[in-house]
Design an enzyme around this catalytic site. Structure first.
Site, PDB file in Angstrom:
ATOM      1  N   CYS A 219       0.841  -1.199   0.000  1.00  0.00           N
ATOM      2  CA  CYS A 219       0.000   0.000   0.000  1.00  0.00           C
ATOM      3  C   CYS A 219       0.886   1.262   0.000  1.00  0.00           C
ATOM      4  O   CYS A 219       1.468   1.591  -1.024  1.00  0.00           O
ATOM      5  CB  CYS A 219      -0.969  -0.039   1.182  1.00  0.00           C
ATOM      6  SG  CYS A 219      -2.348   1.113   1.025  1.00  0.00           S
TER       7      CYS A 219
ATOM      8  N   HIS B 210      -3.465  -5.338   0.283  1.00  0.00           N
ATOM      9  CA  HIS B 210      -2.895  -5.824   1.553  1.00  0.00           C
ATOM     10  C   HIS B 210      -2.937  -7.355   1.574  1.00  0.00           C
ATOM     11  O   HIS B 210      -3.911  -7.946   2.074  1.00  0.00           O
ATOM     12  CB  HIS B 210      -3.690  -5.273   2.738  1.00  0.00           C
ATOM     13  CG  HIS B 210      -3.497  -3.813   2.984  1.00  0.00           C
ATOM     14  ND1 HIS B 210      -2.585  -3.321   3.880  1.00  0.00           N
ATOM     15  CD2 HIS B 210      -4.099  -2.732   2.419  1.00  0.00           C
ATOM     16  CE1 HIS B 210      -2.634  -1.994   3.874  1.00  0.00           C
ATOM     17  NE2 HIS B 210      -3.544  -1.616   2.997  1.00  0.00           N
TER      18      HIS B 210
ATOM     19  N   GLU C 289      -1.572  -9.400   3.449  1.00  0.00           N
ATOM     20  CA  GLU C 289      -1.495  -9.996   4.791  1.00  0.00           C
ATOM     21  C   GLU C 289      -2.858 -10.415   5.325  1.00  0.00           C
ATOM     22  O   GLU C 289      -2.949 -11.313   6.156  1.00  0.00           O
ATOM     23  CB  GLU C 289      -0.837  -9.015   5.774  1.00  0.00           C
ATOM     24  CG  GLU C 289      -1.612  -7.754   6.089  1.00  0.00           C
ATOM     25  CD  GLU C 289      -1.314  -6.575   5.173  1.00  0.00           C
ATOM     26  OE1 GLU C 289      -1.545  -5.425   5.582  1.00  0.00           O
ATOM     27  OE2 GLU C 289      -0.852  -6.818   4.041  1.00  0.00           O
TER      28      GLU C 289
END
Length: 561
Positions: A398, A525, A527
């Site tokens: 990001c 993202h 994750e």
């Protein structure tokens, strides 16, 4: 529907979220389908406008919900996909009630906390509990509800009353209350103290809820006389007093619960003993023990803005853990405050500046996670430049991707004032701009949020190979600014390649530097979708590159498996 409520007493931060997630894991291991709800008594509508320093990271769901980080624990532990309605806040409840009041739905009645707010809470819980979250049809068997905060907090009172009413309406066979409490040891005496838990349970009982199980947090295992005292004064059977003492890693918590027969007590309370199988946690046990036995580690430099509170990057930390364990390594994360790398810091705090640079240079890879605002941006650019010039594996997420584009424009194209309009509205070279999907006036829920599709445009790119040569990937987003599509041609001519874009081709999703062993930036993202045993492809790629195993992995796993 069967409900398991997890409440907390004495102090906050005891690990109610991990306890609730672990209860779900054990019940799932018994062959039951499980869903989760998190109740946050704060007045915010959602977690989107909260500072990471205040409340930890904002977890983003597929549907774009910005929610409490505990929902990330639920998704990772239970391998489910939750919705924004699985996170209930005071703000959401009051908003829904006030909207009804404005429409005249209450037919002139005086709108009050009881019954209107409490009814709204019960209705929300009962409607969300039946939404399937595991990809299968039909409602789950058990809904695990975590009540945030501590029993006795003013803001949680309406929720406790609503849950009392819910327990009464669904009946004792359909409701199980687990109360998480602290058993401190006073340094001088060295005795495990039960009085704080006694007071907490007494307060809970005064509010109309009686715990069926106690989950006691302590540094060391509970002594037998401590359990006896708790059982006697808290009116909880001794077999229902669970001890969640400190463990090497949180993957041990479901195993702790299983070893204490927590599943049997819960199933008995919910009248589910005949529906469940003995818990099968073989894979989970292997995973927990494998991590304990790892001896080699890899050093990862995490250059961010919120490094003072590691919960600010909880999902990133978990994704690194998943990737490292898949490579039989322990993650050794070196936290670097981005501002410590900046030139100004060399004058104001020379020791911190020197230590930050020494840490960065000794790391095997560099990760710059997301964030907002201009604090520390110069330091992040210096970290990206260091990784780019010294061929150190780099992953920018990001803001970390935007940083790498700004740095490249300044260093390689010579645009000294290249910047994001977020940081400099007057920049002559706006390489990162505000993209018109959000609002300029409102901050809550105005970003590009949730799961969006990224099309992989270059089959020979590292990213494409890590994702198994898929045509596209669906990852979660949370941002307002993006790389300026008008400057892509110039940046690509200078050597930076944008290998992933959205369906319109206007939004840049993934960048790579082909002349570098691993220099990847992503606007999304990754994750948020990483799972134990199923790490995110990009985090896995970073760790493999850091240990010199990336090429071998790609040739051995051409489909990304």
């Amino acid at each position: 529907m069967k409900y398991v409520l997890v409440s907390g007493g004495v102090v906050s931060g005891l690990g109610k979220g991990v306890t609730a997630s672990s209860v779900g894991v054990v019940l799932k291991a018994c062959g039951l389908r499980v869903t989760s709800i998190k109740i946050d008594p704060y007045l915010n509508i959602d977690a989107g406008t909260m500072s990471p320093f205040e409340h930890g990271e904002v977890f983003v769901l597929d549907d774009g919900g910005e929610v409490d980080l505990d929902l990330g624990n639920y998704e990772r532990f239970l391998d489910v996909t939750l919705t924004k309605d699985n996170n209930i806040t005071t703000g959401k409840i009051y908003q829904s009630v006030l909207e009804k009041e404005r429409r005249g739905d209450y037919l002139g009645k005086t709108v009050q906390v009881v019954p209107h707010i409490t009814d709204a809470i019960k209705d929300w819980i009962e409607s969300v509990a039946v939404i399937p979250v595991d990809g299968n049809e039909g409602p789950a068997d058990v809904c695990v509800i975590e009540l945030g905060g501590t029993v006795g907090d003013i803001e949680s009172m309406p929720f406790i009353e609503a849950l009392r009413q819910l327990s009464f309406s669904v009946g004792p066979d359909n409701f199980c209350l687990i109360h998480v409490s602290l058993i401190p040891v006073l340094g001088v005496v060295g005795e495990q103290k039960t009085k704080p838990t006694q007071h907490s349970v007494r307060e809970l009982r005064a509010l109309g809820l009686t715990p069926h199980l106690l989950a006691c947090r302590s540094a060391e295992p509970l002594l037998q006389n401590t359990k006896d005292k708790l059982s006697q004064f808290c009116h909880v059977p001794i077999n229902n007093i669970l001890n969640i003492h400190d463990v090497p890693n949180i993957w041990h918590i479901p195993l702790l619960l299983q070893n204490q027969n927590a599943h049997h007590s819960i199933l008995q309370q919910l009248n589910l003993l005949n529906n469940a199988t003995p818990p099968d946690l073989q894979q989970w046990t292997e995973m927990a023990e494998a991590y304990d036995n790892l001896t080699e580690s890899v050093r990862i430099a995490m250059v961010g803005k919120y490094v003072g509170l590691t919960d600010s990057y909880l999902s990133v930390v978990k994704a690194l853990l998943h990737a490292c364990v898949a490579c039989s390594l322990r993650p050794s994360i070196d936290w670097i405050a981005a501002s410590d790398l900046e030139d100004d810091s060399a004058k104001s705090a020379p020791e911190a500046h020197a230590a930050a640079w020494e840490t960065l240079k000794s790391a095997a890879c560099v990760l710059v996670p997301g964030g907002f605002g201009d604090r520390g941006v110069k330091g992040m650019m210096l970290a990206a430049k260091y990784a780019r010039e010294n061929k150190v594996p780099y992953l920018g997420i990001c803001l970390g991707m935007q940083i790498s584009v700004i740095e490249y424009a300044r260093s390689v194209l010579g645009w000294e004032r290249a910047n994001s309009v977020e940081f400099d509205a007057q920049t002559p070279n706006p390489v990162v701009i505000f993209m018109p999907e959000g609002s300029r006036t409102h901050m809550g829920s105005t970003m590009r949020l949730g799961s969006r599709r990224t099309f992989l445009k270059a089959p020979d790119s590292i990213t494409s190979k890590l994702y198994g040569n898929s045509e596209y990937v669906d990852e979660r987003h949370r941002h307002r600014y993006e790389v300026n599509p008008d400057l892509i041609g110039t940046l690509e001519e200078a050597g930076l390649k944008f290998v992933g874009k959205d369906e319109s081709g206007k939004r840049m999703e993934i960048l790579e530097l082909p002349s570098h062993p691993f220099y990847v930036g992503v606007q999304f993202h990754p994750e948020f979708k990483s799972r134990p045993g199923r790490p995110s492809a990009l985090f896995l790629g970073l760790i493999l590159a850091a240990t010199g195993k990336l090429e071998a992995h790609i040739s051995k796993h051409p489909n990304g498996s």
